[in-house]
Design an enzyme around this catalytic site. Structure first.
Site, PDB file in Angstrom:
ATOM      1  N   GLU A 234       0.828  -1.203   0.000  1.00  0.00           N
ATOM      2  CA  GLU A 234       0.000   0.000   0.000  1.00  0.00           C
ATOM      3  C   GLU A 234       0.866   1.259   0.000  1.00  0.00           C
ATOM      4  O   GLU A 234       0.570   2.235  -0.693  1.00  0.00           O
ATOM      5  CB  GLU A 234      -0.925  -0.003   1.219  1.00  0.00           C
ATOM      6  CG  GLU A 234      -1.886   1.167   1.221  1.00  0.00           C
ATOM      7  CD  GLU A 234      -2.740   1.222   2.470  1.00  0.00           C
ATOM      8  OE1 GLU A 234      -3.048   2.352   2.908  1.00  0.00           O
ATOM      9  OE2 GLU A 234      -3.104   0.148   3.006  1.00  0.00           O
TER      10      GLU A 234
ATOM     11  N   ASN B 184      -2.535  -5.344   9.290  1.00  0.00           N
ATOM     12  CA  ASN B 184      -3.564  -5.102  10.302  1.00  0.00           C
ATOM     13  C   ASN B 184      -3.663  -6.254  11.296  1.00  0.00           C
ATOM     14  O   ASN B 184      -3.984  -6.041  12.468  1.00  0.00           O
ATOM     15  CB  ASN B 184      -4.921  -4.805   9.646  1.00  0.00           C
ATOM     16  CG  ASN B 184      -5.600  -6.030   9.095  1.00  0.00           C
ATOM     17  OD1 ASN B 184      -6.343  -6.714   9.790  1.00  0.00           O
ATOM     18  ND2 ASN B 184      -5.362  -6.343   7.834  1.00  0.00           N
TER      19      ASN B 184
END
Length: 341
Positions: free
Chosen positions: A132, A230
């Protein structure tokens, strides 16, 4: 070990699939149905071993770089997003593309482009090498500086302290991100924040839920892959919130029975790219060892959904139109005319 009746599991909710992951996985499945195998996917569609292996069995081929995709084929970009140069590479190879980038990541990309056009220095909080971060940085490489945690703040240099903005990777720990932001504001008092929170709703919700669970847990088990940012953060958040121990596992078979020694309460959650079948496997494993009492801890509800990538939506509509006798052109970007994939 204490009496069986004292053993319990606190199951965090929300957990597992977020809207962006659900959209990306369905995009690959629909593409396989619509165009047939093989469908190429650049990088892992989401960071979960089980999901990737399941899609491979259905005909998806995962590659690291665009150049590995045969010319004229269909390629899907992962939920983590890609830099503009990747779109250019795909066009040069005449690839049909389906962009499964999470809309919340796309939002950060658009913010980067806007602030770069306004000639801001953009401080991107994130982890070096994460897909990302690579994708977002590629939107404005001359304006973006990566800040990898609060300890990296001292290394940051900007051109004009009156034109500095921070953005962030969407899957970070909320607490650590704000610690980094505070450190940046100490150095650059005129630092401005993005117009809306960059850390995704699902990341925040899962961290909030596990904090509540961890405060009452001797052990926290997070289901997720080691390359899932995450998921890794959930273990860190759990330990910071009071859990005596925390571990990340892909499957129940990876749990060490020694972890249960002296434990009466086990907290369980899963990362945003984890299907619930893997959590069910962990709950079954725990139940077999006396932890059959499961209490759901749900501090908030989630209802957000995202529509499929526009290329797939248009082709699915085209298929429906053709079935009703009203042909419509294919809309997969760059898809070779007349392709029977």
């Amino acid at each position: 070990m204490t009496a069986t009746s004292a053993r319990r599991v606190l199951l965090a909710a929300p957990r597992g699939y977020c809207a962006g992951v659900d959209r990306a996985v369905i995009a690959v499945e629909k593409a396989l149905e619509q165009y047939g195998a093989p469908i190429y996917v650049r990088k892992e569609i989401v960071h979960n071993k089980y999901v990737v292996q399941t899609l491979e069995k259905k005909g998806a081929i995962f590659v690291d770089e665009t150049e590995e995709v045969p010319e004229g084929s269909i390629v899907i970009f992962s939920a983590h997003g890609v830099a503009p140069v990747v779109h250019e590479e795909a066009a040069a190879r005449k690839l049909a593309t389906v962009d499964a980038t999470c809309p919340l990541v796309t939002k950060v990309h658009k913010e980067a482009v806007r602030f770069a056009k306004e000639d801001y220095d953009i401080l991107l909080i994130g982890h070096e090498g994460h897909e990302e971060v690579i994708g977002t940085s590629g939107e404005a490489p001359e304006h973006i500086t990566l800040v990898d945690g609060p300890d990296d703040v001292k290394n940051v240099e900007v051109r004009d302290e009156s034109k500095v903005v921070w953005l962030s990777q969407t899957t970070l720990s909320v607490d650590e991100t704000m610690e980094t932001v505070d450190a940046l504001k100490d150095r650059f008092p005129r630092l401005i924040s993005p117009p809306s929170d960059d850390i995704c709703y699902a990341t925040q919700n899962r961290q909030t839920a596990i904090k509540q669970v961890a405060a009452e847990s001797d052990l926290v088990i997070v289901v997720g892959s080691k390359n899932s940012s995450n998921s890794v953060r959930l273990v860190e958040v759990a330990l910071g919130a009071g859990a005596r121990a925390g571990h990340l596992v892909d499957y129940a078979s990876e749990i060490d029975e020694a972890w249960l020694e002296g434990v009466t309460t086990v907290g369980v959650t899963s990362g945003a790219s984890v299907p619930d079948v893997l959590v069910e496997g962990v709950l079954e494993w725990l139940a077999e060892r006396g932890f059959g009492d499961v209490e759901v801890v749900q501090p908030m509800q989630e209802s957000l959904t995202f529509s499929l990538p526009k290329e797939l939506r248009r082709d699915l509509r085209a298929e429906a139109a053709a079935a009703s006798g009203e042909p419509e052109a294919s809309a997969v970007a760059g898809r070779p005319e007349g392709s029977q994939r």
